[in-house]
Design an enzyme around this catalytic site. Sequence first.
Site, PDB file in Angstrom:
ATOM      1  N   THR A   1      41.505  44.186  48.862  1.00  0.00           N
ATOM      2  CA  THR A   1      42.531  44.754  47.796  1.00  0.00           C
ATOM      3  C   THR A   1      43.580  45.952  48.426  1.00  0.00           C
ATOM      4  OG1 THR A   1      42.332  46.260  45.876  1.00  0.00           O
ATOM      5  CG2 THR A   1      40.631  46.471  47.253  1.00  0.00           C
ATOM      6  N   ASP A   2      44.602  45.984  47.784  1.00  0.00           N
ATOM      7  CA  ASP A   2      45.444  47.057  48.340  1.00  0.00           C
ATOM      8  C   ASP A   2      44.702  48.620  48.117  1.00  0.00           C
ATOM      9  OD1 ASP A   2      45.846  47.426  45.471  1.00  0.00           O
ATOM     10  OD2 ASP A   2      48.043  47.379  45.258  1.00  0.00           O
ATOM     11  N   GLU A   3      43.875  48.526  47.299  1.00  0.00           N
ATOM     12  CA  GLU A   3      43.379  49.919  46.932  1.00  0.00           C
ATOM     13  C   GLU A   3      42.403  50.352  48.275  1.00  0.00           C
ATOM     14  OE1 GLU A   3      41.328  50.632  42.950  1.00  0.00           O
ATOM     15  OE2 GLU A   3      42.540  49.187  42.219  1.00  0.00           O
TER      16      GLU A   3
ATOM     17  N   TYR B   1      34.715  52.045  44.209  1.00  0.00           N
ATOM     18  CA  TYR B   1      35.210  50.621  44.285  1.00  0.00           C
ATOM     19  C   TYR B   1      35.761  50.235  45.702  1.00  0.00           C
ATOM     20  CZ  TYR B   1      38.109  46.508  43.711  1.00  0.00           C
ATOM     21  OH  TYR B   1      38.783  45.329  43.861  1.00  0.00           O
TER      22      TYR B   1
ATOM     23  N   LYS C   1      34.999  48.378  49.080  1.00  0.00           N
ATOM     24  CA  LYS C   1      35.899  47.211  49.818  1.00  0.00           C
ATOM     25  C   LYS C   1      36.338  47.420  50.880  1.00  0.00           C
ATOM     26  CE  LYS C   1      37.247  44.133  47.391  1.00  0.00           C
ATOM     27  NZ  LYS C   1      36.789  42.859  47.406  1.00  0.00           N
TER      28      LYS C   1
HETATM   29  N1  LIG Z   1      41.913  41.809  39.743  1.00  0.00           N
HETATM   30  C1  LIG Z   1      42.841  42.352  40.679  1.00  0.00           C
HETATM   31  O1  LIG Z   1      43.733  42.916  40.197  1.00  0.00           O
HETATM   32  C2  LIG Z   1      42.373  42.474  42.019  1.00  0.00           C
HETATM   33  C3  LIG Z   1      43.483  43.141  43.037  1.00  0.00           C
HETATM   34  C4  LIG Z   1      43.109  42.857  44.384  1.00  0.00           C
HETATM   35  C5  LIG Z   1      41.883  42.442  44.764  1.00  0.00           C
HETATM   36  N2  LIG Z   1      40.974  42.247  43.960  1.00  0.00           N
HETATM   37  C6  LIG Z   1      39.945  41.446  44.718  1.00  0.00           C
HETATM   38  O2  LIG Z   1      39.730  40.095  44.017  1.00  0.00           O
HETATM   39  C7  LIG Z   1      38.312  39.752  44.073  1.00  0.00           C
HETATM   40  C8  LIG Z   1      38.179  39.027  42.621  1.00  0.00           C
HETATM   41  O3  LIG Z   1      38.612  40.051  41.484  1.00  0.00           O
HETATM   42  P1  LIG Z   1      38.612  39.401  40.183  1.00  0.00           P
HETATM   43  O4  LIG Z   1      39.471  40.438  39.382  1.00  0.00           O
HETATM   44  O5  LIG Z   1      38.657  38.133  39.772  1.00  0.00           O
HETATM   45  O6  LIG Z   1      37.187  39.952  39.560  1.00  0.00           O
HETATM   46  P2  LIG Z   1      36.230  39.544  38.424  1.00  0.00           P
HETATM   47  O7  LIG Z   1      35.513  40.743  37.965  1.00  0.00           O
HETATM   48  O8  LIG Z   1      37.132  38.837  37.259  1.00  0.00           O
HETATM   49  O9  LIG Z   1      35.366  38.517  38.874  1.00  0.00           O
HETATM   50  C9  LIG Z   1      34.311  38.880  39.847  1.00  0.00           C
HETATM   51  C10 LIG Z   1      33.448  37.449  40.067  1.00  0.00           C
HETATM   52  O10 LIG Z   1      32.462  37.809  41.038  1.00  0.00           O
HETATM   53  C11 LIG Z   1      31.095  37.338  40.475  1.00  0.00           C
HETATM   54  N3  LIG Z   1      30.195  38.300  40.887  1.00  0.00           N
HETATM   55  C12 LIG Z   1      30.083  39.537  40.843  1.00  0.00           C
HETATM   56  N4  LIG Z   1      28.803  39.868  41.436  1.00  0.00           N
HETATM   57  C13 LIG Z   1      28.249  38.737  42.011  1.00  0.00           C
HETATM   58  C14 LIG Z   1      27.174  38.499  42.820  1.00  0.00           C
HETATM   59  N5  LIG Z   1      26.279  39.440  43.054  1.00  0.00           N
HETATM   60  N6  LIG Z   1      26.834  37.307  43.564  1.00  0.00           N
HETATM   61  C15 LIG Z   1      27.778  36.044  42.944  1.00  0.00           C
HETATM   62  N7  LIG Z   1      28.977  36.343  42.271  1.00  0.00           N
HETATM   63  C16 LIG Z   1      29.062  37.471  41.732  1.00  0.00           C
HETATM   64  C17 LIG Z   1      31.394  37.487  38.721  1.00  0.00           C
HETATM   65  O11 LIG Z   1      30.415  36.932  38.292  1.00  0.00           O
HETATM   66  C18 LIG Z   1      32.635  37.134  38.688  1.00  0.00           C
HETATM   67  O12 LIG Z   1      32.978  35.791  38.590  1.00  0.00           O
HETATM   68  C19 LIG Z   1      37.444  40.749  44.108  1.00  0.00           C
HETATM   69  O13 LIG Z   1      37.037  41.066  45.304  1.00  0.00           O
HETATM   70  C20 LIG Z   1      38.365  41.801  44.046  1.00  0.00           C
HETATM   71  O14 LIG Z   1      38.055  43.337  44.647  1.00  0.00           O
HETATM   72  C21 LIG Z   1      41.192  42.199  42.744  1.00  0.00           C
END
Ligand SMILES: NC(=O)c1ccc[n+]([C@@H]2O[C@H](COP(=O)([O-])OP(=O)(O)OC[C@H]3O[C@@H](n4cnc5c(N)ncnc54)[C@H](O)[C@@H]3O)[C@@H](O)[C@H]2O)c1
Length: 319
Positions: free
Chosen positions: A117-119, A138, A142
Amino acid sequence: MKIVVIGGAGFIGSAFVRELNKRAIKPLVVDLLTYAGREENLRGTDHEFIRADVRSDEIHEIIKGYSPEVVINFAAETHVDRSIYKPQDFITTNVLGTVNLLEASRKFGFNYVHISTDEVYGEECGDEESPLRPSSPYSASKASADLFVKAYVRTYGIKAILVRPSNNYGPRQFPEKLIPKAIIRTLLGMHVPVYGDGKAERDWIYVEDTARIIYEVMERAKWRGEAYNIPGGQRYNVLDVMRMLGEVMGKEVKIKFVSDRPGHDRRYCMTTSLKYEVTPIKEGLRKTYEWYLNNKWWWEPLIGDKFFVEDEPWVASRS
Ligand SMILES: NC(=O)c1ccc[n+]([C@@H]2O[C@H](COP(=O)([O-])OP(=O)(O)OC[C@H]3O[C@@H](n4cnc5c(N)ncnc54)[C@H](O)[C@@H]3O)[C@@H](O)[C@H]2O)c1
């Protein structure tokens, strides 16, 4: 391509499964289905599914049995507020879960795509080589995972890349996050809680763009532990986004300022070495609004206190 999508039942993971299907690829999705992961997110897609925890030994058996060329990891605890109230799961899933996959990569030799993530860069603007300065539990989890990915490439010679998207928005995002929360609360005639002065700036990207760009990155990656930033290049603060959303919805978005999130980063502003086009934010917000408007079946069952942490303004100020 044989590909395993860990966390593929979440918001970005399920958009990535749709992107793979567009390219006639049927992935194996592995997901624990926590509160944020839902099989409904994968409705209409072509995939195999196994419910499993990224932290478990079972993951190794699944990967061994499937023999993928690529494993991509979206599985994470992702809500900054929750990480402030209760960081433990962020450490086990985001850090130990990643290390578990890195161990599997050592054993089975697949190419590993780590979604970061950018964070991790904190408030300082910078490129893919910038130092990591995480602020929240968080982003610290990451950033820790990212360092393990780099360490495994250097020490064990595994093939891996880091992909760092900015703030995503779009269909199927869990309503604890700003944009779906604002859309749903406004549809229900409720106010939207906004932290501090509402001037915290984020770089917004539509989720389908992220999914496509991740795939394009995989096609050109060197697999030497290098990072690829995916900013949307559209930086707006929360108040700007609420104003644009009001215009798109044709309704007033009623804002209620609440005390600021502890350690709240004022902005994220990474740059990228990649070249790509993205959806303009107004168009992305319109598509997102229309999706929530037309898919009440998806979010109505989520409007219950048990889905939200106690101090979450969504619950505390619900009236
Ligand atoms: N949403 C954003 O704006 C954003 C931005 C940058 C990076 N990210 C990164 O992208 C990735 C996906 O983010 P998102 O927004 O889709 O998140 P989300 O919370 O919608 O989905 C996370 C998924 O991971 C699964 N999960 C959680 N713990 C688990 C475990 N122990 N074992 C197996 N599965 C597990 C959950 O069931 C869910 O389906 C993450 O790594 C997040 O850090 C998200």
